[in-house]
Design a protein around this motif. Sequence first.
Motif, PDB file in Angstrom:
ATOM      1  N   THR A 149      10.951  10.292  -1.914  1.00 25.57           N
ATOM      2  CA  THR A 149      10.698   8.852  -2.026  1.00 25.57           C
ATOM      3  C   THR A 149       9.209   8.558  -1.891  1.00 25.57           C
ATOM      4  O   THR A 149       8.455   9.346  -1.330  1.00 25.57           O
ATOM      5  CB  THR A 149      11.437   8.050  -0.933  1.00 25.57           C
ATOM      6  OG1 THR A 149      10.929   8.421   0.348  1.00 25.57           O
ATOM      7  CG2 THR A 149      12.934   8.262  -0.994  1.00 25.57           C
ATOM      8  N   LEU A 150       8.825   7.415  -2.421  1.00 27.79           N
ATOM      9  CA  LEU A 150       7.523   6.832  -2.126  1.00 27.79           C
ATOM     10  C   LEU A 150       7.686   5.986  -0.880  1.00 27.79           C
ATOM     11  O   LEU A 150       8.747   5.402  -0.666  1.00 27.79           O
ATOM     12  CB  LEU A 150       7.069   5.902  -3.255  1.00 27.79           C
ATOM     13  CG  LEU A 150       6.641   6.524  -4.558  1.00 27.79           C
ATOM     14  CD1 LEU A 150       6.528   5.448  -5.630  1.00 27.79           C
ATOM     15  CD2 LEU A 150       5.314   7.229  -4.377  1.00 27.79           C
ATOM     16  N   SER A 151       6.646   5.893  -0.073  1.00 26.25           N
ATOM     17  CA  SER A 151       6.648   4.973   1.060  1.00 26.25           C
ATOM     18  C   SER A 151       5.579   3.932   0.799  1.00 26.25           C
ATOM     19  O   SER A 151       4.413   4.272   0.579  1.00 26.25           O
ATOM     20  CB  SER A 151       6.362   5.710   2.367  1.00 26.25           C
ATOM     21  OG  SER A 151       7.395   6.625   2.644  1.00 26.25           O
ATOM     22  N   ILE A 152       5.991   2.674   0.787  1.00 28.10           N
ATOM     23  CA  ILE A 152       5.083   1.564   0.499  1.00 28.10           C
ATOM     24  C   ILE A 152       5.100   0.620   1.689  1.00 28.10           C
ATOM     25  O   ILE A 152       6.160   0.112   2.070  1.00 28.10           O
ATOM     26  CB  ILE A 152       5.503   0.840  -0.792  1.00 28.10           C
ATOM     27  CG1 ILE A 152       5.472   1.834  -1.959  1.00 28.10           C
ATOM     28  CG2 ILE A 152       4.610  -0.370  -1.059  1.00 28.10           C
ATOM     29  CD1 ILE A 152       6.066   1.332  -3.241  1.00 28.10           C
ATOM     30  N   GLU A 153       3.930   0.427   2.281  1.00 32.14           N
ATOM     31  CA  GLU A 153       3.800  -0.450   3.439  1.00 32.14           C
ATOM     32  C   GLU A 153       3.426  -1.848   2.968  1.00 32.14           C
ATOM     33  O   GLU A 153       2.469  -2.013   2.215  1.00 32.14           O
ATOM     34  CB  GLU A 153       2.733   0.114   4.385  1.00 32.14           C
ATOM     35  CG  GLU A 153       2.680  -0.559   5.717  1.00 32.14           C
ATOM     36  CD  GLU A 153       1.721   0.151   6.644  1.00 32.14           C
ATOM     37  OE1 GLU A 153       2.166   1.066   7.365  1.00 32.14           O
ATOM     38  OE2 GLU A 153       0.526  -0.205   6.622  1.00 32.14           O
ATOM     39  N   ALA A 161       0.850  -1.199   0.000  1.00 32.79           N
ATOM     40  CA  ALA A 161       0.000   0.000   0.000  1.00 32.79           C
ATOM     41  C   ALA A 161       0.882   1.246   0.000  1.00 32.79           C
ATOM     42  O   ALA A 161       1.798   1.366   0.818  1.00 32.79           O
ATOM     43  CB  ALA A 161      -0.907   0.002   1.226  1.00 32.79           C
ATOM     44  N   VAL A 162       0.603   2.159  -0.917  1.00 36.25           N
ATOM     45  CA  VAL A 162       1.358   3.415  -0.986  1.00 36.25           C
ATOM     46  C   VAL A 162       0.841   4.328   0.121  1.00 36.25           C
ATOM     47  O   VAL A 162      -0.308   4.755   0.102  1.00 36.25           O
ATOM     48  CB  VAL A 162       1.195   4.081  -2.369  1.00 36.25           C
ATOM     49  CG1 VAL A 162       1.947   5.407  -2.409  1.00 36.25           C
ATOM     50  CG2 VAL A 162       1.693   3.152  -3.467  1.00 36.25           C
ATOM     51  N   VAL A 163       1.706   4.603   1.100  1.00 35.89           N
ATOM     52  CA  VAL A 163       1.300   5.443   2.229  1.00 35.89           C
ATOM     53  C   VAL A 163       1.860   6.860   2.108  1.00 35.89           C
ATOM     54  O   VAL A 163       1.419   7.753   2.825  1.00 35.89           O
ATOM     55  CB  VAL A 163       1.683   4.807   3.584  1.00 35.89           C
ATOM     56  CG1 VAL A 163       0.887   3.533   3.806  1.00 35.89           C
ATOM     57  CG2 VAL A 163       3.168   4.524   3.679  1.00 35.89           C
ATOM     58  N   SER A 164       2.814   7.068   1.207  1.00 37.65           N
ATOM     59  CA  SER A 164       3.298   8.401   0.901  1.00 37.65           C
ATOM     60  C   SER A 164       3.571   8.439  -0.590  1.00 37.65           C
ATOM     61  O   SER A 164       4.462   7.755  -1.091  1.00 37.65           O
ATOM     62  CB  SER A 164       4.570   8.731   1.670  1.00 37.65           C
ATOM     63  OG  SER A 164       5.065  10.004   1.280  1.00 37.65           O
ATOM     64  N   GLY A 165       2.779   9.221  -1.299  1.00 36.86           N
ATOM     65  CA  GLY A 165       2.817   9.311  -2.752  1.00 36.86           C
ATOM     66  C   GLY A 165       1.388   9.491  -3.236  1.00 36.86           C
ATOM     67  O   GLY A 165       0.442   9.390  -2.452  1.00 36.86           O
ATOM     68  N   THR A 166       1.239   9.769  -4.513  1.00 34.95           N
ATOM     69  CA  THR A 166      -0.103   9.930  -5.073  1.00 34.95           C
ATOM     70  C   THR A 166      -0.304   8.941  -6.204  1.00 34.95           C
ATOM     71  O   THR A 166       0.654   8.470  -6.809  1.00 34.95           O
ATOM     72  CB  THR A 166      -0.320  11.365  -5.605  1.00 34.95           C
ATOM     73  OG1 THR A 166       0.611  11.614  -6.653  1.00 34.95           O
ATOM     74  CG2 THR A 166      -0.148  12.395  -4.509  1.00 34.95           C
TER      75      THR A 166
END
Length: 146
Positions: free
Chosen positions: A85-89, A39-44
């Motif tokens: 960066t993107l943050s992906i959980e 899940a992308v938690v930082s990014g659009t």
Amino acid sequence: MLAHRTVWALTGLAALQGCATGDVMDAFTGQPITGAIAAVVSGTCTGTGCQNPATAATNGSGSYVFDAFDPADRQLLRLSPGEETLSIEISKPGYQTVTLHHRPSYLLLIPGQLDSLFTRLNRVYLCALGSPDSDGDSLCDDADAR
């Protein structure tokens, strides 16, 4: 309480504009994990396949993909304003959650075709809840050994 760890992957460009793919493995067995959620938690995300948050599930080989070019399920990921960066959980019940920070670096599969760009996210090893962490770094011993 779920344990949480962070993995940094910092290489390349500042905007994700192609497909992003990664894989998730069990830290103890080294085998692929099916049904983990990235899940992308930082990014659009823009496109027909976007949710809030944008998600992708792992398949039988532990792979997941955010596909920027599938017209039926497009997920074009971009960095949030001011972010590098993107943050992906990455999560699955029974495992510790991991957050992967990724700055994309693109490879061109077919020269001259923009839609052939993709970025590979670092492999993630998920640790079962309660896995020993003898050095206290929030990364279980099985993942440390990989």
